[in-house]
Design a protein around this motif. Structure first.
Motif, short mmCIF file in Angstrom:
data_model
loop_
_atom_site.label_atom_id
_atom_site.label_comp_id
_atom_site.label_asym_id
_atom_site.label_seq_id
_atom_site.Cartn_x
_atom_site.Cartn_y
_atom_site.Cartn_z
N GLU A 71 14.48 -4.23 17.33
CA GLU A 71 14.59 -4.62 15.92
C GLU A 71 14.99 -6.09 15.77
OE1 GLU A 71 17.87 -3.36 12.94
OE2 GLU A 71 16.39 -1.74 12.94
N ALA A 72 15.81 -6.59 16.69
CA ALA A 72 16.29 -7.97 16.61
C ALA A 72 15.17 -8.99 16.75
CB ALA A 72 17.35 -8.22 17.67
N CYS A 73 14.01 -8.57 17.26
CA CYS A 73 12.86 -9.48 17.43
C CYS A 73 11.97 -9.51 16.20
CB CYS A 73 12.03 -9.07 18.64
SG CYS A 73 12.83 -9.37 20.22
N CYS A 74 12.27 -8.70 15.21
CA CYS A 74 11.42 -8.66 14.01
C CYS A 74 11.70 -9.85 13.10
CB CYS A 74 11.68 -7.36 13.23
SG CYS A 74 11.19 -5.88 14.15
N GLN A 75 10.65 -10.38 12.49
CA GLN A 75 10.80 -11.53 11.60
C GLN A 75 11.58 -11.14 10.34
OE1 GLN A 75 7.01 -13.33 10.75
NE2 GLN A 75 6.56 -13.74 12.91
N ARG A 76 12.42 -12.06 9.89
CA ARG A 76 13.25 -11.85 8.70
C ARG A 76 13.06 -13.03 7.74
NH1 ARG A 76 18.27 -8.53 10.23
NH2 ARG A 76 17.77 -7.71 12.30
N GLU A 77 13.37 -12.78 6.49
CA GLU A 77 13.29 -13.85 5.50
C GLU A 77 14.39 -14.88 5.74
OE1 GLU A 77 13.41 -12.00 1.69
OE2 GLU A 77 11.47 -10.99 1.94
N LEU A 78 15.55 -14.40 6.17
CA LEU A 78 16.68 -15.26 6.50
C LEU A 78 17.15 -14.89 7.90
CD1 LEU A 78 18.82 -17.36 5.52
CD2 LEU A 78 20.20 -15.42 4.75
N GLN A 79 17.32 -15.88 8.77
CA GLN A 79 17.67 -15.58 10.17
C GLN A 79 19.17 -15.29 10.33
OE1 GLN A 79 15.35 -14.98 12.36
NE2 GLN A 79 13.87 -15.51 10.78
N SER A 80 19.56 -14.11 9.85
CA SER A 80 20.92 -13.60 10.03
C SER A 80 20.84 -12.09 9.97
CB SER A 80 21.86 -14.14 8.94
OG SER A 80 21.56 -13.54 7.69
N ARG A 81 21.90 -11.42 10.37
CA ARG A 81 21.89 -9.95 10.36
C ARG A 81 21.71 -9.40 8.94
NH1 ARG A 81 23.44 -7.01 14.82
NH2 ARG A 81 24.12 -8.21 16.64
N GLU A 82 22.10 -10.19 7.95
CA GLU A 82 21.96 -9.74 6.56
C GLU A 82 20.57 -10.01 6.00
OE1 GLU A 82 24.56 -11.82 7.58
OE2 GLU A 82 25.78 -10.03 7.93
N GLY A 83 19.75 -10.77 6.74
CA GLY A 83 18.42 -11.14 6.24
C GLY A 83 17.48 -9.93 6.15
N MET A 84 16.65 -9.91 5.12
CA MET A 84 15.69 -8.82 4.91
C MET A 84 14.51 -8.95 5.87
SD MET A 84 16.88 -6.92 2.44
CE MET A 84 15.44 -6.04 1.85
N PHE A 85 14.07 -7.81 6.43
CA PHE A 85 12.89 -7.81 7.29
C PHE A 85 11.64 -8.08 6.47
CE2 PHE A 85 15.84 -5.02 9.61
CZ PHE A 85 15.79 -5.59 10.87
N ILE A 86 10.70 -8.81 7.06
CA ILE A 86 9.41 -9.04 6.38
C ILE A 86 8.61 -7.74 6.36
CG2 ILE A 86 7.21 -10.28 6.51
CD1 ILE A 86 8.75 -12.68 7.59
N ASP A 87 8.53 -7.06 7.50
CA ASP A 87 7.92 -5.73 7.58
C ASP A 87 8.45 -5.05 8.84
OD1 ASP A 87 6.36 -3.41 7.74
OD2 ASP A 87 4.65 -4.39 6.76
N ARG A 88 9.57 -4.34 8.73
CA ARG A 88 10.24 -3.76 9.88
C ARG A 88 9.37 -2.72 10.60
NH1 ARG A 88 13.33 0.82 10.62
NH2 ARG A 88 14.87 0.71 12.32
N GLU A 89 8.74 -1.84 9.85
CA GLU A 89 7.96 -0.77 10.45
C GLU A 89 6.77 -1.31 11.23
OE1 GLU A 89 6.87 2.41 7.89
OE2 GLU A 89 8.92 2.75 7.16
N ALA A 90 6.08 -2.28 10.64
CA ALA A 90 4.92 -2.88 11.33
C ALA A 90 5.38 -3.60 12.60
CB ALA A 90 4.22 -3.86 10.39
N CYS A 91 6.51 -4.26 12.52
CA CYS A 91 7.04 -4.97 13.69
C CYS A 91 7.36 -4.01 14.83
CB CYS A 91 8.31 -5.74 13.28
SG CYS A 91 9.27 -6.35 14.68
N LEU A 92 8.06 -2.93 14.51
CA LEU A 92 8.50 -1.99 15.54
C LEU A 92 7.35 -1.19 16.13
CD1 LEU A 92 11.84 -0.64 14.01
CD2 LEU A 92 11.54 -2.38 15.76
N THR A 93 6.27 -1.05 15.37
CA THR A 93 5.11 -0.32 15.90
C THR A 93 4.12 -1.24 16.62
OG1 THR A 93 4.11 -0.46 13.68
CG2 THR A 93 5.23 1.58 14.26
N GLY A 94 4.48 -2.52 16.75
CA GLY A 94 3.71 -3.42 17.61
C GLY A 94 2.82 -4.42 16.94
N VAL A 95 2.92 -4.62 15.62
CA VAL A 95 2.09 -5.62 14.94
C VAL A 95 2.68 -7.01 15.20
CG1 VAL A 95 1.13 -6.39 12.74
CG2 VAL A 95 1.48 -3.94 13.15
N GLU A 96 1.97 -7.82 15.96
CA GLU A 96 2.52 -9.07 16.48
C GLU A 96 2.86 -10.09 15.39
OE1 GLU A 96 0.17 -10.77 19.55
OE2 GLU A 96 0.35 -9.02 20.89
N LYS A 97 2.12 -10.11 14.29
CA LYS A 97 2.37 -11.15 13.29
C LYS A 97 3.70 -10.97 12.56
CE LYS A 97 -0.03 -9.22 9.25
NZ LYS A 97 -1.06 -9.50 8.23
#
Length: 247
Positions: A173-199
């Motif tokens: 999960e820590a490798c997923c892109q976020r709107e703000l680079q902190s633990r409080e930042g919202m994920f851009i698309d967490r599910e897509a990231c964790l299932t392997g969508v590279e963008k």
């Protein structure tokens, strides 16, 4: 003529000690910044015992040089033999300690290689288990620097999943892109990231990102250390000359 020579030596001694004073202040400031820096470098230091120890050594050396430069200036201006002798012995000990630290850093430089960090990551990382200090630290580093693993997401292929991480394929999960680079930042698309969508993943390895971020500071610290060592040598020579010249 001898008096003029002694007077010149006294002011040169003061000048060298003033530079030691400034060098100590810079090392002290750099050591404090490394330890308390909120941008994530503190987490990298904490993850490696060698770096962690080195940061505190730099802090202690900076404080000692700061004090020593001040005492050396006072000893030179007041022409106090006791202060000058104390200064010489103290700066000799510091010089030897710094030289030893430089030799140890060179000997153990393999502990800072990409291969070393990759091996440690694969051995100790437990994904989103924030009760584990090593994993929590790595997660903080990856979130802060928007990077993934040491070399990239492929570092996590051999790391087992936690029982409750149903979505994770390989990338944590820590490798997923976020709107703000902190633990409080919202994920851009967490599910897509964790299932392997590279963008939606941070694909660049942390080793390269961090090296690029702090390369200037590393060279600056190295140049500063060499400068301080050279000034210390000159200061010791002038201290002994001034000590022998004072009646």
């Amino acid at each position: 003529m001898e008096g003029d020579c002694l007077s010149c030596m006294k002011y040169l001694m003061f000048l060298f000690n003033f530079f030691i004073f400034l060098g100590g202040a810079c090392l002290l400031g750099l050591g404090i910044w490394v330890i308390v820096d909120p941008t994530g470098f503190r987490e990298i230091v904490a993850a490696n015992p060698l770096l962690f120890t080195g940061a505190y050594i730099m802090l202690a050396m900076g404080a000692m040089l700061f004090l020593l430069g001040f005492l050396g200036c006072c000893g030179a201006i007041r022409e106090n033999k006791c202060l000058l002798l104390f200064f010489f012995m103290f700066i000799l000990l510091i010089f030897l300690a710094e030289l030893s630290a430089a030799i140890l850093a060179f000997v153990f430089r393999e502990n800072l290689t990409r291969e070393f960090f990759t091996k440690e990551l694969k051995k100790h990382y437990q994904r989103n288990n924030d009760t584990d200090v090593f994993s929590s630290t790595w997660n903080s580093v990856m979130i802060t620097f928007a990077c993934c693993g040491v070399n990239g997401p492929e570092d996590f292929e051999a790391i087992p999943f936690l029982p409750y991480s149903s979505l994770e394929k390989t990338t944590p999960e820590a490798c997923c892109q976020r709107e703000l680079q902190s633990r409080e930042g919202m994920f851009i698309d967490r599910e897509a990231c964790l299932t392997g969508v590279e963008k939606f993943q941070n694909r660049q390895g942390c080793y390269t990102v961090i090296l690029n971020s702090f390369e200037t500071y590393v060279y600056l610290a190295g140049a500063l250390a060499i400068g301080v060592l050279a000034i210390e040598l000159f200061a010791m020579v002038f201290a002994m000359c001034l000590f022998r010249g004072i009646q």
